[in-house]
Write a protein that holds these residues in place. Structure first.
Motif, PDB file in Angstrom:
ATOM      1  N   LEU A   1     -10.682   6.840   0.174  1.00 36.16           N
ATOM      2  CA  LEU A   1      -9.350   7.329   0.503  1.00 36.16           C
ATOM      3  C   LEU A   1      -9.520   8.324   1.633  1.00 36.16           C
ATOM      4  O   LEU A   1     -10.395   9.190   1.566  1.00 36.16           O
TER       5      LEU A   1
ATOM      6  N   CYS B   1      -5.678  -3.112  -2.904  1.00 38.27           N
ATOM      7  CA  CYS B   1      -6.716  -2.082  -2.784  1.00 38.27           C
ATOM      8  C   CYS B   1      -8.005  -2.444  -3.510  1.00 38.27           C
ATOM      9  O   CYS B   1      -8.870  -1.585  -3.695  1.00 38.27           O
TER      10      CYS B   1
ATOM     11  N   ILE C   1      -8.357   3.269   2.489  1.00 46.73           N
ATOM     12  CA  ILE C   1      -6.897   3.372   2.496  1.00 46.73           C
ATOM     13  C   ILE C   1      -6.577   4.735   3.083  1.00 46.73           C
ATOM     14  O   ILE C   1      -7.149   5.755   2.680  1.00 46.73           O
TER      15      ILE C   1
ATOM     16  N   PHE D   1      -4.294   2.711  -6.304  1.00 43.14           N
ATOM     17  CA  PHE D   1      -5.637   2.144  -6.466  1.00 43.14           C
ATOM     18  C   PHE D   1      -5.697   1.022  -7.498  1.00 43.14           C
ATOM     19  O   PHE D   1      -6.677   0.295  -7.554  1.00 43.14           O
TER      20      PHE D   1
ATOM     21  N   VAL E   1     -11.024  -1.428  -1.583  1.00 43.24           N
ATOM     22  CA  VAL E   1     -11.013  -0.059  -1.057  1.00 43.24           C
ATOM     23  C   VAL E   1     -12.018   0.791  -1.820  1.00 43.24           C
ATOM     24  O   VAL E   1     -12.042   0.803  -3.046  1.00 43.24           O
TER      25      VAL E   1
ATOM     26  N   ILE F   1      -4.086   0.199   5.014  1.00 44.52           N
ATOM     27  CA  ILE F   1      -5.514  -0.092   5.156  1.00 44.52           C
ATOM     28  C   ILE F   1      -5.757  -0.387   6.629  1.00 44.52           C
ATOM     29  O   ILE F   1      -5.203  -1.351   7.165  1.00 44.52           O
TER      30      ILE F   1
ATOM     31  N   THR G   1       0.815  -1.213   0.000  1.00 44.86           N
ATOM     32  CA  THR G   1       0.000   0.000   0.000  1.00 44.86           C
ATOM     33  C   THR G   1       0.855   1.272   0.000  1.00 44.86           C
ATOM     34  O   THR G   1       0.374   2.348   0.353  1.00 44.86           O
TER      35      THR G   1
END
Length: 170
Positions: A116, A110, A80, A105, A113, A72, A54
């Motif tokens: 953000l 992610c 994230i 991304f 996810v 995360i 990440t």
């Protein structure tokens, strides 16, 4: 021996990748030479070792042009949290930070996810512009709410931090 001129350096490609452990010191040095909040060298090593999925580094050859440290949160797998974005002064204005966010991304880590989050001080115009521009490009909402008031920080020189929450992302 090949001598690189400014013209040849400008045309070389910036590569975005996961950080390696030896990138930690370079990340710390980039921040140390900037106006960003400097964390301990240990933080940058930890991010490279344990959160490389990440985090993103932007490199031109072996030169660190920029980085993102992010994670995360274990309790919120659809978020994230971008801890820090740094771009070397000589590479600013070239869209590297936006490219690194897009790279982040695109990662398998992610895939779930949808949001953000980042905290930004009111005077950090570069980060405010980066995150609001990202939300606009992603056709997502950007909510800005208070997070950490200035009086929580030791000393008198840290501004309040505002949370930027962008999403839902597609």
């Amino acid at each position: 021996m090949t001598v690189k001129t400014a013209a040849t350096i400008a045309t070389e490609e910036i590569v975005l990748e996961k950080p390696a452990l030896n990138d930690g010191a370079k990340m710390w040095e980039l921040v140390n030479d900037s106006t960003l909040d400097l964390n301990s060298p240990y933080k940058y090593l930890m991010m490279c070792e344990y959160f490389s999925e990440t985090c993103v580094v932007a490199k031109e050859n072996e030169n660190l042009a920029g980085f993102i440290t992010a994670f995360i949160p274990p309790e919120r797998k659809d978020v994230i949290f971008v801890w820090q974005v740094g771009v070397d002064e000589s590479y600013r204005g070239k869209g590297i930070a936006s490219r690194m966010l897009k790279e982040l991304f695109s990662r398998e880590a992610c895939k779930d996810v949808r949001y953000l989050e980042a905290t930004v001080t009111p005077s950090n115009t570069a980060s405010k512009a980066l995150f609001t521009r990202f939300a606009l490009k992603e056709d997502a909402k950007c909510f800005i709410t208070p997070c950490f008031p200035a009086d929580l920080f030791p000393g008198d020189d840290h501004e309040s931090e505002l949370t930027y929450r962008i999403g839902p992302l597609k």
